[in-house]
Design an enzyme around this catalytic site. Structure first.
Site, PDB file in Angstrom:
ATOM      1  CE  LYS A   1      -7.620  11.903   9.242  1.00  0.00           C
ATOM      2  NZ  LYS A   1      -6.345  12.561   9.419  1.00  0.00           N
ATOM      3  CG  PHE A   2      -7.450  11.479   3.081  1.00  0.00           C
ATOM      4  CD1 PHE A   2      -6.616  11.037   4.085  1.00  0.00           C
ATOM      5  CD2 PHE A   2      -7.245  12.741   2.558  1.00  0.00           C
ATOM      6  CE1 PHE A   2      -5.588  11.832   4.574  1.00  0.00           C
ATOM      7  CE2 PHE A   2      -6.224  13.546   3.041  1.00  0.00           C
ATOM      8  CZ  PHE A   2      -5.389  13.089   4.039  1.00  0.00           C
ATOM      9  CD  GLU A   3     -13.822   5.116   1.098  1.00  0.00           C
ATOM     10  OE1 GLU A   3     -12.925   4.480   1.679  1.00  0.00           O
ATOM     11  OE2 GLU A   3     -14.611   4.603   0.301  1.00  0.00           O
TER      12      GLU A   3
ATOM     13  CG  ASP B   1      -1.488  13.922  -1.590  1.00  0.00           C
ATOM     14  OD1 ASP B   1      -2.017  14.473  -0.625  1.00  0.00           O
ATOM     15  OD2 ASP B   1      -0.560  13.084  -1.481  1.00  0.00           O
TER      16      ASP B   1
ATOM     17  CD  GLU C   1      -3.103   1.268   1.931  1.00  0.00           C
ATOM     18  OE1 GLU C   1      -3.532   0.166   2.308  1.00  0.00           O
ATOM     19  OE2 GLU C   1      -3.695   2.344   2.116  1.00  0.00           O
TER      20      GLU C   1
ATOM     21  CG  ASP D   1       9.358   9.948  -2.420  1.00  0.00           C
ATOM     22  OD1 ASP D   1       8.593   9.170  -3.022  1.00  0.00           O
ATOM     23  OD2 ASP D   1       9.728  11.035  -2.897  1.00  0.00           O
TER      24      ASP D   1
HETATM   25  C1  LIG Z   1      -4.725  12.152   0.468  1.00  0.00           C
HETATM   26  S1  LIG Z   1      -3.733  11.125   1.480  1.00  0.00           S
HETATM   27  C2  LIG Z   1      -4.657   9.599   1.579  1.00  0.00           C
HETATM   28  C3  LIG Z   1      -4.217   8.746   2.729  1.00  0.00           C
HETATM   29  C4  LIG Z   1      -4.967   7.399   2.884  1.00  0.00           C
HETATM   30  N1  LIG Z   1      -4.717   6.526   1.758  1.00  0.00           N
HETATM   31  C5  LIG Z   1      -6.444   7.601   3.085  1.00  0.00           C
HETATM   32  O1  LIG Z   1      -7.207   7.370   2.110  1.00  0.00           O
HETATM   33  O2  LIG Z   1      -6.845   7.986   4.184  1.00  0.00           O
HETATM   34  C6  LIG Z   1      -2.392  10.684   0.400  1.00  0.00           C
HETATM   35  C7  LIG Z   1      -1.186  10.165   1.174  1.00  0.00           C
HETATM   36  O3  LIG Z   1      -0.185   9.726   0.254  1.00  0.00           O
HETATM   37  C8  LIG Z   1       1.078  10.043   0.807  1.00  0.00           C
HETATM   38  N2  LIG Z   1       2.051  10.071  -0.294  1.00  0.00           N
HETATM   39  C9  LIG Z   1       1.981  10.829  -1.402  1.00  0.00           C
HETATM   40  N3  LIG Z   1       3.036  10.615  -2.190  1.00  0.00           N
HETATM   41  C10 LIG Z   1       3.799   9.670  -1.559  1.00  0.00           C
HETATM   42  C11 LIG Z   1       5.021   9.042  -1.872  1.00  0.00           C
HETATM   43  N4  LIG Z   1       5.672   9.327  -3.001  1.00  0.00           N
HETATM   44  N5  LIG Z   1       5.528   8.154  -1.009  1.00  0.00           N
HETATM   45  C12 LIG Z   1       4.864   7.851   0.146  1.00  0.00           C
HETATM   46  N6  LIG Z   1       3.703   8.423   0.507  1.00  0.00           N
HETATM   47  C13 LIG Z   1       3.176   9.326  -0.342  1.00  0.00           C
HETATM   48  C14 LIG Z   1       0.855  11.389   1.481  1.00  0.00           C
HETATM   49  O4  LIG Z   1       1.810  11.674   2.480  1.00  0.00           O
HETATM   50  C15 LIG Z   1      -0.541  11.217   2.065  1.00  0.00           C
HETATM   51  O5  LIG Z   1      -0.519  10.738   3.386  1.00  0.00           O
END
Ligand SMILES: C[S@@+](CC[C@H](N)C(=O)[O-])C[C@H]1O[C@@H](n2cnc3c(N)ncnc32)[C@H](O)[C@@H]1O
Length: 221
Positions: free
Chosen positions: A200-202, A132, A58, A110
């Site tokens: 959570k975001f959903e 995002d 994930e 990352d």
């Molecule tokens: C909008 S949030 C959604 C989080 C979770 N999946 C949810 O639905 O609640 C997107 C997440 O992706 C992470 N993210 C974005 N690009 C990433 C990357 N290149 N490597 C690791 N995490 C990343 C961000 O830090 C953020 O926590």
């Protein structure tokens, strides 16, 4: 292995990592047992998990509530979660430790730095939920889901392995379909039998009246 930076455009928002004391404590206490760092050679999943069970990756699990829920429900599956944001990793680790989940490993990285170390043809599933959305047109290049990226992660899937994406942004959903349909060895399949815990975001998006689009594609060869 030669280090290869696959992409220089950041897909995430740089934030001051304001950790709560509970998140900091979870990082300090639980990273040694459940955390992984970027390795020097490709991952050996058998030695990491101590078994040959399937591995689900994930990317961007946020606070990891849905990852923890899924890992509890599927004890015979190994989960590897990668999240750049420290507070999210802390929260996730707290949930993993509370449930003493032996089938989860977590990385505070990352994902672009981790990708080269995942063996080709090794994963049963890759899930990216509510990445995002980068709604402004000039930011679309920062979206994680791009043709080159999906080609790269598809190499990591076993034959018949699954890519599962979800978004609550209609414009990103259209972009996802467009990207996925351009990958020759991916084929969409029905989502009817599929369920996953809400993220959570959903839940936040639903309160704002957002729709939800899930996409499941299978690697055909
Ligand atoms: C909008 S949030 C959604 C989080 C979770 N999946 C949810 O639905 O609640 C997107 C997440 O992706 C992470 N993210 C974005 N690009 C990433 C990357 N290149 N490597 C690791 N995490 C990343 C961000 O830090 C953020 O926590």
């Amino acid at each position: 292995m030669e280090e290869k930076k696959l992409r220089t455009v950041r897909s995430y928002v740089r934030r001051e990592s304001r950790l709560t004391s509970a998140q900091q404590r979870a990082l300090d206490e639980f990273m040694p047992q459940w955390g992984l760092t970027v390795p020097t050679t490709t991952f050996d999943f058998r030695s990491i998990y101590g078994n040959d069970n399937e591995v689900v990756l994930e990317i961007g699990f946020g606070p990891g509530t849905s990852l923890v829920e899924q890992a509890i429900a599927e004890p015979q599956t190994n989960f590897l979660g990668v999240e750049i944001h420290g507070p999210g990793v802390g929260s996730c680790l707290a949930g993993v430790a509370k449930n003493n989940l032996q089938n989860v490993r977590v990385m505070r990285e990352d994902f672009m730095d981790v990708l080269p170390y995942i063996p080709d043809n090794s994963l049963q599933k890759i899930q990216i939920f509510f990445p995002d959305p980068w709604p402004k047109k000039r930011h679309h290049k920062r979206r994680l889901i791009q043709v080159e990226f999906v080609v790269d992660i598809t190499y990591k899937l076993k034959s018949q392995g699954i890519i599962h994406l979800a978004t609550d942004w209609e414009n990103y959903a259209a972009h996802m379909v467009n990207v996925l349909n351009r990958i020759g060895n991916l084929q969409q399949f029905s989502t009817e039998r599929f369920s996953r815990p809400k993220t959570k975001f959903e839940i936040r998006g639903e309160k704002l009246g957002h729709g939800v689009w899930d996409f499941l594609y299978r690697k055909t060869e």
